[in-house]
Design an enzyme around this catalytic site. Structure first.
Site, PDB file in Angstrom:
ATOM      1  N   CYS A  25      12.962  -8.214  16.792  1.00  0.00           N
ATOM      2  CA  CYS A  25      12.307  -8.117  18.099  1.00  0.00           C
ATOM      3  C   CYS A  25      13.186  -8.742  19.163  1.00  0.00           C
ATOM      4  CB  CYS A  25      10.989  -8.893  18.084  1.00  0.00           C
ATOM      5  SG  CYS A  25       9.723  -8.149  17.078  1.00  0.00           S
ATOM      6  N   ALA A  57      10.462  -4.041  15.361  1.00  0.00           N
ATOM      7  CA  ALA A  57       9.054  -3.652  15.240  1.00  0.00           C
ATOM      8  C   ALA A  57       8.576  -2.971  16.515  1.00  0.00           C
ATOM      9  CB  ALA A  57       8.206  -4.894  14.975  1.00  0.00           C
ATOM     10  N   TYR A 182       1.281  -9.651   9.900  1.00  0.00           N
ATOM     11  CA  TYR A 182       0.791  -8.655  10.857  1.00  0.00           C
ATOM     12  C   TYR A 182      -0.242  -7.749  10.159  1.00  0.00           C
ATOM     13  CZ  TYR A 182       4.539 -10.672  13.555  1.00  0.00           C
ATOM     14  OH  TYR A 182       5.330 -11.580  14.216  1.00  0.00           O
TER      15      TYR A 182
HETATM   16  C1  LIG Z   1      15.071 -12.612  16.718  1.00  0.00           C
HETATM   17  C2  LIG Z   1      14.351 -12.169  15.474  1.00  0.00           C
HETATM   18  C3  LIG Z   1      13.436 -11.123  15.555  1.00  0.00           C
HETATM   19  C4  LIG Z   1      12.804 -10.646  14.405  1.00  0.00           C
HETATM   20  N1  LIG Z   1      11.997  -9.553  14.485  1.00  0.00           N
HETATM   21  C5  LIG Z   1      11.530  -8.976  13.340  1.00  0.00           C
HETATM   22  C6  LIG Z   1      10.917  -7.704  13.355  1.00  0.00           C
HETATM   23  O1  LIG Z   1      10.800  -7.036  14.392  1.00  0.00           O
HETATM   24  N2  LIG Z   1      10.458  -7.210  12.179  1.00  0.00           N
HETATM   25  C7  LIG Z   1      10.644  -7.872  10.980  1.00  0.00           C
HETATM   26  O2  LIG Z   1      10.216  -7.381   9.931  1.00  0.00           O
HETATM   27  N3  LIG Z   1      11.253  -9.056  10.947  1.00  0.00           N
HETATM   28  C8  LIG Z   1      11.724  -9.598  12.078  1.00  0.00           C
HETATM   29  N4  LIG Z   1      12.441 -10.768  12.019  1.00  0.00           N
HETATM   30  C9  LIG Z   1      12.697 -11.356  10.696  1.00  0.00           C
HETATM   31  C10 LIG Z   1      14.026 -10.872  10.151  1.00  0.00           C
HETATM   32  O3  LIG Z   1      14.102  -9.452  10.075  1.00  0.00           O
HETATM   33  C11 LIG Z   1      14.323 -11.486   8.771  1.00  0.00           C
HETATM   34  O4  LIG Z   1      13.347 -11.030   7.857  1.00  0.00           O
HETATM   35  C12 LIG Z   1      14.323 -13.005   8.828  1.00  0.00           C
HETATM   36  O5  LIG Z   1      14.920 -13.488  10.025  1.00  0.00           O
HETATM   37  C13 LIG Z   1      15.073 -13.614   7.639  1.00  0.00           C
HETATM   38  O6  LIG Z   1      16.397 -13.125   7.587  1.00  0.00           O
HETATM   39  P1  LIG Z   1      17.660 -13.968   8.157  1.00  0.00           P
HETATM   40  O7  LIG Z   1      17.660 -15.285   7.436  1.00  0.00           O
HETATM   41  O8  LIG Z   1      18.863 -13.117   7.838  1.00  0.00           O
HETATM   42  O9  LIG Z   1      17.466 -14.178   9.623  1.00  0.00           O
HETATM   43  C14 LIG Z   1      13.057 -11.271  13.155  1.00  0.00           C
HETATM   44  C15 LIG Z   1      13.950 -12.338  13.099  1.00  0.00           C
HETATM   45  C16 LIG Z   1      14.608 -12.770  14.218  1.00  0.00           C
HETATM   46  C17 LIG Z   1      15.611 -13.891  14.089  1.00  0.00           C
END
Ligand SMILES: Cc1cc2nc3c(=O)[nH]c(=O)nc-3n(C[C@H](O)[C@H](O)[C@H](O)COP(=O)(O)O)c2cc1C
Length: 369
Positions: A25, A57, A182
């Site tokens: 997001c 999303a 969600y």
């Molecule tokens: C800025 C930001 C926005 C995110 N928006 C979403 C999203 O739209 N949908 C989703 O399933 N997860 C979202 N997440 C979670 C990530 O997709 C991911 O599952 C989570 O950050 C863990 O992975 P990472 O350690 O590589 O960041 C978001 C994470 C971040 C940092």
């Protein structure tokens, strides 16, 4: 040969490697429509060398957006804005491109992170949220409206219509957001679903509506494109969703036509104790992959190329989904290719940035300047 840079077949598509961009997001849309910020952000992610990009999303209805600044896919204007992004991304990268469709349930109507994340107040444009049961997320949060079957039918129609819009806007795939507390995740978790009808109680009942919606979307989404889901491996909370549940749900999604699942977790309870650390959710993906055979993505603090390589070599996942580390370093996939002795995509404008072409004479012969 690096496993991280081996191709992967998903549906009718072949990913050139196993590095995918997680949905993130950006809280930068206007009335649900993507803006120039998205062009910049997704352009950057699309030229990173990753092979698959999941756009953030997108609320299937306006009230299903987390914040007023979240992306939606409920209006013609939203669809046009997505089409603009698609055309732009296709012009700069061969990346496999899809969007995550979502409904925020009782977590909708919130402030964006840099405005404090909490629920909007009535004088800040708050709207009535809906959820499987009238249980607030936390003490300071409003009580959502418990959805009736008519509400569920209305929401289902919106999911289906958004899938059609995604196909028209040129997406290769859609991902159904089914984690992080969600709406789908609220139906699935016994902590947020205390319904006494056919959609609450047993695991079978709690999965019933999300699976019904998934199947209805699969029917209208073109057969030559694929669908997947992001699911929870755990609520990280006593009495909540478990890795066993994730295995059953992933198996049902597979039967419903899901080509992949990415296994995340948490978000149903704000006071959950999430054991954050390197690869903390990988064991969930591993179980789902081993026990269902579905193509499974691992996500959550995977930040190092060798760590990603090891997860794949051990057979714990089929692909890696990266979020924060790609914001920190959008060239991560290209750097990982150098570390692991493989090749990654560069747009031609950036080809000379690849260290293989740094040596004198390597680029354009005598024109190497
Ligand atoms: C800025 C930001 C926005 C995110 N928006 C979403 C999203 O739209 N949908 C989703 O399933 N997860 C979202 N997440 C979670 C990530 O997709 C991911 O599952 C989570 O950050 C863990 O992975 P990472 O350690 O590589 O960041 C978001 C994470 C971040 C940092």
């Amino acid at each position: 040969m690096s496993k991280l840079f081996e191709p992967l077949r998903i549906g009718n598509f072949t990913l050139s490697n196993r590095i995918t961009v997680a949905p993130m997001c950006q809280y930068s849309a206007v009335d649900g429509s993507m803006t120039d910020w998205h062009i910049m952000h997704l352009g950057s992610m699309a030229t990173s060398g990753a092979s698959m990009l999941v756009i953030e999303a997108a609320g299937v209805v306006p009230e299903g957006r987390i914040t007023p600044q979240c992306v939606g896919l409920y209006s013609d204007a939203n669809e046009e804005a997505l089409t603009r992004v698609t055309k732009f991304v296709r012009g700069v990268s061969p990346i496999v491109l899809g969007i995550q469709l979502a409904h925020a349930g009782r977590k909708a109507s919130s402030h964006r992170p840099w405005n404090g994340r909490g629920p909007l107040k009535p004088n800040e444009g708050a709207w009535q949220c809906e959820a499987p049961s009238a249980i607030a997320l936390d003490n300071d949060w409003p009580v959502p409206h418990a959805m009736t079957r008519a509400d569920m039918d209305r929401a289902k129609a919106a999911w289906v219509f958004a899938a059609k819009r995604a196909a028209r806007a040129g997406m290769d795939f859609v991902e159904v957001h089914s984690t992080h507390g969600y709406l789908f995740s609220e139906f699935l978790s016994p902590l947020s679903n205390q319904r006494t009808d056919d959609y609450g109680g047993s695991l079978q009942n709690r999965m019933r509506w999300p699976l019904e919606v998934f199947r209805a979307m699969r029917e209208v989404f073109p057969a030559d494109k694929f669908m997947g889901a992001k699911i929870s491996g755990s609520d990280f909370y006593d009495g909540g969703w478990t890795p066993d549940d994730a295995v059953v749900y992933a198996g049902e999604l597979k039967k419903a036509g899901a080509a992949y699942v990415t296994v995340s977790g948490g978000g149903v309870r704000l006071d959950a104790k999430v054991p954050i650390g390197p690869g903390y959710q990988v064991p969930f993906a591993e179980r789902v992959k081993r026990e269902t055979g579905i193509c499974a993505g691992a996500v959550g603090l995977i930040t190092d190329p060798q760590q990603a390589e090891d997860i794949l070599v051990k057979g714990q996942a089929d692909f890696i989904s990266l979020a924060r580390v790609l914001l920190f370093n959008p060239r991560w996939p290209q750097h990982a290719a150098v570390t692991l002795g493989a090749d990654a995509f560069y747009p031609p404008q950036y080809e000379r940035g690849g260290p293989k072409l740094w040596a004198p004479g390597k680029t354009f012969g005598k024109w190497a300047a």
